[in-house]
Design a protein around this motif. Structure first.
Motif, PDB file in Angstrom:
ATOM      1  N   THR A  35      42.025  33.041  34.778  1.00 46.90           N
ATOM      2  CA  THR A  35      42.799  32.726  35.445  1.00 46.90           C
ATOM      3  C   THR A  35      44.179  33.734  34.580  1.00 46.90           C
ATOM      4  OG1 THR A  35      42.474  30.278  35.834  1.00 46.90           O
ATOM      5  CG2 THR A  35      44.944  30.678  36.046  1.00 46.90           C
ATOM      6  N   VAL A  36      44.527  32.946  33.423  1.00 45.88           N
ATOM      7  CA  VAL A  36      45.275  34.556  33.207  1.00 45.88           C
ATOM      8  C   VAL A  36      44.977  36.162  33.454  1.00 45.88           C
ATOM      9  CG1 VAL A  36      46.393  35.309  31.107  1.00 45.88           C
ATOM     10  CG2 VAL A  36      45.750  33.377  31.415  1.00 45.88           C
ATOM     11  N   ARG A  37      44.050  36.281  33.358  1.00 46.93           N
ATOM     12  CA  ARG A  37      43.691  37.373  33.426  1.00 46.93           C
ATOM     13  C   ARG A  37      44.575  38.258  35.106  1.00 46.93           C
ATOM     14  NH1 ARG A  37      38.016  38.902  30.682  1.00 46.93           N
ATOM     15  NH2 ARG A  37      38.850  41.844  31.985  1.00 46.93           N
ATOM     16  N   ALA A  38      43.471  36.820  36.168  1.00 45.99           N
ATOM     17  CA  ALA A  38      44.152  37.277  37.696  1.00 45.99           C
ATOM     18  C   ALA A  38      45.203  37.107  37.502  1.00 45.99           C
ATOM     19  CB  ALA A  38      43.784  36.188  37.757  1.00 45.99           C
ATOM     20  N   LEU A  39      46.460  36.313  37.245  1.00 46.63           N
ATOM     21  CA  LEU A  39      46.996  36.548  37.522  1.00 46.63           C
ATOM     22  C   LEU A  39      47.640  37.667  37.070  1.00 46.63           C
ATOM     23  CD1 LEU A  39      50.569  35.242  38.006  1.00 46.63           C
ATOM     24  CD2 LEU A  39      50.254  34.408  35.676  1.00 46.63           C
ATOM     25  N   GLU A  40      47.589  38.410  35.840  1.00 46.73           N
ATOM     26  CA  GLU A  40      48.270  39.554  35.460  1.00 46.73           C
ATOM     27  C   GLU A  40      47.813  40.824  36.391  1.00 46.73           C
ATOM     28  OE1 GLU A  40      48.322  38.886  30.287  1.00 46.73           O
ATOM     29  OE2 GLU A  40      46.243  39.796  31.973  1.00 46.73           O
ATOM     30  N   GLU A  41      46.299  40.965  36.875  1.00 43.49           N
ATOM     31  CA  GLU A  41      46.240  41.430  37.751  1.00 43.49           C
ATOM     32  C   GLU A  41      46.837  41.502  39.166  1.00 43.49           C
ATOM     33  OE1 GLU A  41      41.976  41.131  37.847  1.00 43.49           O
ATOM     34  OE2 GLU A  41      41.822  41.737  35.490  1.00 43.49           O
ATOM     35  N   ARG A  42      47.208  40.282  39.799  1.00 46.55           N
ATOM     36  CA  ARG A  42      47.940  40.047  41.300  1.00 46.55           C
ATOM     37  C   ARG A  42      49.154  40.384  41.015  1.00 46.55           C
ATOM     38  NH1 ARG A  42      48.286  36.193  44.676  1.00 46.55           N
ATOM     39  NH2 ARG A  42      49.632  36.625  46.679  1.00 46.55           N
ATOM     40  N   VAL A  43      49.619  39.759  39.695  1.00 49.08           N
ATOM     41  CA  VAL A  43      51.162  40.380  39.689  1.00 49.08           C
ATOM     42  C   VAL A  43      51.663  41.872  39.135  1.00 49.08           C
ATOM     43  CG1 VAL A  43      53.695  41.303  38.856  1.00 49.08           C
ATOM     44  CG2 VAL A  43      52.223  38.670  39.172  1.00 49.08           C
ATOM     45  N   GLY A  53      49.929  43.531  33.572  1.00 49.29           N
ATOM     46  CA  GLY A  53      49.651  42.669  33.299  1.00 49.29           C
ATOM     47  C   GLY A  53      50.497  42.423  32.689  1.00 49.29           C
ATOM     48  N   LEU A  54      50.774  41.153  31.601  1.00 53.60           N
ATOM     49  CA  LEU A  54      50.930  40.685  30.409  1.00 53.60           C
ATOM     50  C   LEU A  54      51.709  39.333  30.363  1.00 53.60           C
ATOM     51  CD1 LEU A  54      50.071  40.209  27.145  1.00 53.60           C
ATOM     52  CD2 LEU A  54      51.634  41.349  26.447  1.00 53.60           C
ATOM     53  N   PHE A  55      50.990  38.596  30.565  1.00 52.66           N
ATOM     54  CA  PHE A  55      52.076  37.321  30.616  1.00 52.66           C
ATOM     55  C   PHE A  55      52.355  36.408  29.896  1.00 52.66           C
ATOM     56  CE2 PHE A  55      50.966  32.519  31.222  1.00 52.66           C
ATOM     57  CZ  PHE A  55      51.939  32.340  31.759  1.00 52.66           C
ATOM     58  N   SER A 208      56.335  34.379  32.318  1.00 52.24           N
ATOM     59  CA  SER A 208      56.796  35.537  33.550  1.00 52.24           C
ATOM     60  C   SER A 208      55.525  36.321  33.094  1.00 52.24           C
ATOM     61  CB  SER A 208      58.025  36.009  32.911  1.00 52.24           C
ATOM     62  OG  SER A 208      58.825  35.152  33.166  1.00 52.24           O
ATOM     63  N   VAL A 209      55.831  37.429  33.585  1.00 54.09           N
ATOM     64  CA  VAL A 209      55.111  38.465  33.792  1.00 54.09           C
ATOM     65  C   VAL A 209      55.290  40.005  33.398  1.00 54.09           C
ATOM     66  CG1 VAL A 209      52.809  40.390  34.639  1.00 54.09           C
ATOM     67  CG2 VAL A 209      52.310  37.846  34.982  1.00 54.09           C
ATOM     68  N   GLY A 241      51.458  30.062  38.374  1.00 49.63           N
ATOM     69  CA  GLY A 241      52.319  31.177  38.847  1.00 49.63           C
ATOM     70  C   GLY A 241      51.199  31.648  40.277  1.00 49.63           C
ATOM     71  N   LEU A 242      50.156  31.545  40.127  1.00 52.92           N
ATOM     72  CA  LEU A 242      49.292  32.426  41.293  1.00 52.92           C
ATOM     73  C   LEU A 242      50.041  31.692  42.467  1.00 52.92           C
ATOM     74  CD1 LEU A 242      45.592  32.855  39.566  1.00 52.92           C
ATOM     75  CD2 LEU A 242      47.797  34.754  40.799  1.00 52.92           C
ATOM     76  N   TYR A 243      49.776  29.893  42.046  1.00 54.55           N
ATOM     77  CA  TYR A 243      49.808  29.213  43.504  1.00 54.55           C
ATOM     78  C   TYR A 243      51.468  29.293  44.376  1.00 54.55           C
ATOM     79  CZ  TYR A 243      50.705  25.330  46.497  1.00 54.55           C
ATOM     80  OH  TYR A 243      51.194  23.694  47.220  1.00 54.55           O
TER      81      TYR A 243
END
Length: 339
Positions: A35-43, A53-55, A208-209, A241-243
């Motif tokens: 989920t962290v990786r998905a957030l970093e990639e999404r941003v 990205g880095l969370f 944050s990212v 964050g993704l939500y």
């Protein structure tokens, strides 16, 4: 209480809490939390895909990682005198990184290209050289002011010519995107590094990212670890964050409308209010009105929380947890308390 001290006071919605509870997790220190990786990639994708990205748990950490990737001990960072990095991060750049700052007083906190040109220094055996310039979008102490894209492009031209890194403290860049319609990818194209916050206007509980060139990521991950920001099953936070990215960006326009409502009501009451561009309202209290701390205390007694942002300056920040009626009530309380 109607809390307009900051947009950091929001609470996760029930649906966001459910998404966090259901998050798939792993060990992010091993880069294995999906989920962290998905957030970093999404941003990174939202900002055009030039960066990775880095969370991080906080916006301060995201900014400090970006600064230290570009500016070494004894080297120089140029930015506005009221920038969050110098005004609200407890001297972290100097404390942790030995970074020297060189600042300019700028209208509404927005660096003028002419000032950047004047402040940039190449460095020699007797002069500290500038290694990076930082801008803040939107600018907190400037009242949520927004850099026009052409102004940023002019600064980018200067930094590129001087071989200087351009960083964006984009804690509220989502607001600039919504207020102006500027694509997030257009911002990503301009900056070498960015930090973006999930726990202000977007309403996530933390995080944050920081966006960086891909070849700097191993160093950035190590820096995050040194700062104590390497977390394990952090996907529970990343899911919030993704939500928020999926559901809370476009609704920021409501916060802008509520800020305009507050500003209009306070102006009608005879107060000196800077016209808000986004979700931050600044109120200047001239003599002989009470000082800001006293006005804030009076407001608290009447069920409204505002920030004393200086001896004679009040700040109100609209967000997803306050609706139009609450904002109207808050404006009424501030107007009465400021007499």
């Amino acid at each position: 209480m109607i809390d307009l001290r900051s947009d950091t006071v929001t609470r996760p919605t029930p649906a966001m809490r459910a998404a966090m509870a259901d998050a798939e997790v792993g060990d992010d220190v091993y880069a294995e939390d999906p989920t962290v990786r998905a957030l970093e990639e999404r941003v990174a994708e939202l900002f055009g895909g030039r960066h990775v990205g880095l969370f991080t748990p906080t916006g301060v950490m995201a900014n400090q990682i970006a600064v230290r990737m570009s500016v070494g001990p004894g080297e120089e960072l140029v930015l506005d005198a009221d920038a969050h990095i110098v005004a609200h991060e407890d001297g972290a750049a100097a404390w942790h990184g030995g970074v020297q700052t060189r600042t300019a007083l700028s209208p509404r906190g927005l660096l003028e290209p002419a000032d950047v040109a004047r402040l940039l220094r190449r460095g020699d055996p007797y002069t500290v050289g500038t290694r990076a310039v930082a801008v803040e979008q939107t600018h907190n102490r400037g009242g949520g002011s927004v850099y026009p894209l052409e102004q940023l492009a002019a600064i980018r031209e200067l930094t590129s010519a001087a071989d200087v890194v351009l960083h964006c403290d984009g804690a509220r860049i989502w607001h600039a995107h919504v207020a102006t319609g500027t694509p997030l990818a257009a911002y990503g194209e301009l900056f070498d590094t960015l930090s973006v916050c999930l726990s202000k206007g977007l309403g996530a509980p933390a995080g944050s990212v920081v966006l960086l060139p891909g070849d700097r990521m191993p160093e950035a991950r190590r820096m995050r670890h040194r700062m104590g920001g390497a977390m394990r099953q952090a996907g529970i936070l990343a899911a919030g964050g993704l939500y928020a990215l999926d559901r809370h960006i476009d609704r920021l326009a409501e916060d802008h409308a509520h800020a305009a409502l507050v500003a209009d009501r306070l102006t009608e009451a005879g107060l000196d209010v800077a016209a808000p561009e986004t979700n931050v309202v600044l109120v200047l209290l001239p003599e002989p009105r009470p000082e800001a701390a006293e006005v804030a205390a009076r407001c608290r007694e009447s069920g409204v929380l505002v920030s004393a942002f200086g001896p004679r300056l009040i700040r109100l920040v609209t967000h997803m947890d306050v609706d139009a009626s609450a904002c109207a009530k808050a404006a009424e309380v501030v107007a009465v308390s400021a007499v």
